[in-house]
Motif scaffolding. Structure first.
Motif, short mmCIF file in Angstrom:
data_model
loop_
_atom_site.label_atom_id
_atom_site.label_comp_id
_atom_site.label_asym_id
_atom_site.label_seq_id
_atom_site.Cartn_x
_atom_site.Cartn_y
_atom_site.Cartn_z
N PHE A 3 0.80 -1.22 0.00
CA PHE A 3 0.00 0.00 0.00
C PHE A 3 0.84 1.28 0.00
O PHE A 3 0.38 2.31 -0.51
CB PHE A 3 -0.95 0.00 1.19
N GLU A 4 2.03 1.26 0.58
CA GLU A 4 2.86 2.46 0.60
C GLU A 4 3.85 2.49 -0.56
O GLU A 4 3.91 3.47 -1.30
CB GLU A 4 3.59 2.57 1.94
N ARG A 5 4.60 1.43 -0.74
CA ARG A 5 5.55 1.41 -1.85
C ARG A 5 4.87 1.02 -3.17
O ARG A 5 5.25 1.50 -4.24
CB ARG A 5 6.70 0.44 -1.56
N GLY A 6 3.88 0.14 -3.09
CA GLY A 6 3.18 -0.30 -4.31
C GLY A 6 1.97 0.53 -4.66
O GLY A 6 1.38 0.34 -5.73
N TRP A 7 1.57 1.44 -3.79
CA TRP A 7 0.46 2.38 -4.05
C TRP A 7 -0.82 1.65 -4.49
O TRP A 7 -1.59 2.17 -5.32
CB TRP A 7 0.84 3.41 -5.11
N ALA A 8 -1.06 0.47 -3.97
CA ALA A 8 -2.24 -0.29 -4.36
C ALA A 8 -3.50 0.43 -3.90
O ALA A 8 -3.54 0.99 -2.81
CB ALA A 8 -2.20 -1.69 -3.77
N ARG A 9 -4.52 0.40 -4.74
CA ARG A 9 -5.79 1.02 -4.37
C ARG A 9 -6.94 0.15 -4.87
O ARG A 9 -6.76 -0.70 -5.74
CB ARG A 9 -5.89 2.44 -4.94
N ASP A 10 -8.11 0.39 -4.30
CA ASP A 10 -9.25 -0.47 -4.57
C ASP A 10 -9.54 -0.53 -6.07
O ASP A 10 -9.40 0.44 -6.80
CB ASP A 10 -10.48 0.01 -3.80
N GLY A 11 -9.93 -1.73 -6.49
CA GLY A 11 -10.22 -1.98 -7.89
C GLY A 11 -9.04 -2.50 -8.68
O GLY A 11 -9.21 -2.98 -9.81
N GLU A 12 -7.82 -2.44 -8.11
CA GLU A 12 -6.65 -2.90 -8.82
C GLU A 12 -6.41 -4.39 -8.57
O GLU A 12 -7.00 -5.00 -7.68
CB GLU A 12 -5.41 -2.09 -8.40
N THR A 13 -5.50 -4.96 -9.38
CA THR A 13 -5.16 -6.37 -9.26
C THR A 13 -3.75 -6.50 -8.69
O THR A 13 -2.81 -5.87 -9.17
CB THR A 13 -5.22 -7.07 -10.63
N LEU A 14 -3.64 -7.33 -7.66
CA LEU A 14 -2.37 -7.61 -6.99
C LEU A 14 -1.97 -9.05 -7.27
O LEU A 14 -2.77 -9.97 -7.09
CB LEU A 14 -2.52 -7.39 -5.48
N LEU A 15 -0.73 -9.26 -7.71
CA LEU A 15 -0.16 -10.60 -7.86
C LEU A 15 0.84 -10.84 -6.75
O LEU A 15 1.74 -10.02 -6.53
CB LEU A 15 0.53 -10.75 -9.22
N VAL A 16 0.68 -11.96 -6.04
CA VAL A 16 1.55 -12.30 -4.91
C VAL A 16 2.14 -13.69 -5.15
O VAL A 16 1.40 -14.65 -5.38
CB VAL A 16 0.77 -12.31 -3.57
N HIS A 17 3.44 -13.78 -5.09
CA HIS A 17 4.08 -15.10 -5.16
C HIS A 17 4.17 -15.69 -3.76
O HIS A 17 4.33 -15.00 -2.78
CB HIS A 17 5.46 -14.98 -5.79
N GLY A 18 4.06 -17.02 -3.69
CA GLY A 18 4.05 -17.67 -2.37
C GLY A 18 2.76 -17.42 -1.65
O GLY A 18 2.73 -16.95 -0.51
N GLY A 19 1.64 -17.76 -2.30
CA GLY A 19 0.33 -17.36 -1.79
C GLY A 19 -0.07 -17.96 -0.48
O GLY A 19 -0.93 -17.41 0.21
N THR A 20 0.52 -19.10 -0.08
CA THR A 20 0.13 -19.70 1.20
C THR A 20 1.19 -19.50 2.28
O THR A 20 1.08 -20.07 3.36
CB THR A 20 -0.15 -21.20 1.03
N SER A 21 2.20 -18.70 2.01
CA SER A 21 3.17 -18.33 3.05
C SER A 21 2.52 -17.36 4.03
O SER A 21 1.39 -16.90 3.82
CB SER A 21 4.39 -17.68 2.42
N GLY A 22 3.24 -17.04 5.09
CA GLY A 22 2.72 -16.04 6.02
C GLY A 22 2.48 -14.71 5.34
O GLY A 22 1.43 -14.07 5.53
N ILE A 23 3.44 -14.27 4.53
CA ILE A 23 3.28 -13.03 3.78
C ILE A 23 2.13 -13.17 2.79
O ILE A 23 1.29 -12.27 2.65
CB ILE A 23 4.59 -12.68 3.03
#
Length: 339
Positions: free
Chosen positions: A140-160
């Motif tokens: 949210f701070e470095r990636g500036w994500a905001r509602d309606g956008e698409t986020l891709l996360v690697h390691g989806g079942t890790s703690g992060i």
């Protein structure tokens, strides 16, 4: 320090870097809180990938930090240093720390503590700070994500990964993740992922582009680096943001700068442990105001994998390294194994 506190405590440390078996118990003095610090009788400590990397000799504690592993804890404040709010005494808190979490007592900055919600178990509370601070800052701070956008996360079942899914959905993002098995993909979908990609059987670049109708993800949270970086950029939208928080796949990456320029993409990254206390305090304050209410009302609860007694920290590390866990691995201090 209160007279009723013991003089010594049990902690898990290591003499030389190596495998999980190098972790062993040691008896150390109970630390005394300095200015702005609190002493916490630790109930539980979260286990994180940086702990494993520290144990192997590649992520030493920053100057002034405890050499004992452990970056997040829950417990009760039993002493306060000069300048720390006295009302924190006897309060149940969870805290982000720079080290020392694998111990019965641990120092924390008062401003890096969050109160434990009434209905949250202490084991759950210990599973929150490191992933919450990391995801909030980087998405949210470095990636500036905001509602309606698409986020891709690697390691989806890790703690992060699990924290990123839950926070992303709570703040109106569409979340795609990669996982290494169908079972993990199913778990990620159950947690809330809109798209779970088995990277061993599917090309995540093609899957993300299809999911976004060719547009691409707006933000990529990358823990792999290496050869993944150009692939991440290939499925990143115009004006998309690529945020690196770990380099599990290698520290070097070769990218096509012409493509990056033509698509106006932004690359950034960060580490959290060595950041100044003042930065972490500001981050904690923002999290308390904007994200912590979701934990207070039960909207978000950390995904828990397994709880090990402190004496079995080596087994906890082995489980993390095996990669079979889903969610957070936590250590329970002596006397709190059933808490």
């Amino acid at each position: 320090m209160a007279d009723t506190l013991p003089q010594t405590m049990t902690a898990m440390g290591f003499d030389t870097p190596g495998g999980p078996d190098v972790l062993r118990p040691e008896t150390l003095p109970v630390p005394e809180p300095g200015p702005g610090q609190v002493l916490i009788r630790v109930s539980h400590a979260g286990v994180n990938r940086p702990d494993v990397i520290q144990r192997t000799g590649f992520y030493p504690a920053p100057p002034g930090a405890s050499p004992i592993p452990g970056l997040e804890i829950s417990g009760t404040v039993v002493a306060t240093g000069e300048g720390a709010a006295p009302e924190l005494l006897n309060r149940k808190v969870c805290a982000l720390v720079t080290g020392g979490g694998y111990a019965e007592y641990c120092l924390a900055r008062a401003e890096h503590c969050l109160h434990v919600p009434r209905d949250m178990a202490m084991a759950e509370a210990a599973a929150v700070p490191e992933t919450l601070f990391t995801v909030w800052h980087n998405v949210f701070e470095r990636g500036w994500a905001r509602d309606g956008e698409t986020l891709l996360v690697h390691g989806g079942t890790s703690g992060i990964g699990t924290m990123a899914i839950m926070l992303g959905k709570a703040f109106g993002l569409r979340v795609a993740v990669t996982c290494g098995s169908e079972d993990k993909c199913a778990a990620a979908r159950e947690i809330g992922a809109d798209l779970a990609i088995n990277y061993k059987q599917q090309d995540f670049v093609e899957e993300v582009r299809a999911f976004t109708e060719g547009r691409g993800a707006d933000v990529v949270l990358d823990m792999v680096s290496g050869e993944y970086v150009q692939r991440n950029l290939d499925c990143l939208a115009e004006d998309g943001r690529h945020v690196t928080i770990a380099v599990l796949g290698g520290m070097q990456a070769e990218i096509n700068m012409a493509k990056l320029m033509s698509r106006r993409q932004t690359m950034t990254g960060s580490t959290l442990r060595a950041r100044p206390d003042e930065f972490k305090a500001l981050l904690a304050d923002e999290i308390y105001n904007h994200a912590w209410p979701l934990f207070e009302d039960g909207t978000i609860r950390p995904v828990m994998d397994e709880i090990f007694p402190l004496s079995e920290a080596g087994a906890a590390h082995a489980r993390m390294e095996a990669g079979d866990h889903i969610g957070k691995i936590v250590l329970a201090m002596p006397g709190f194994e059933s808490a």
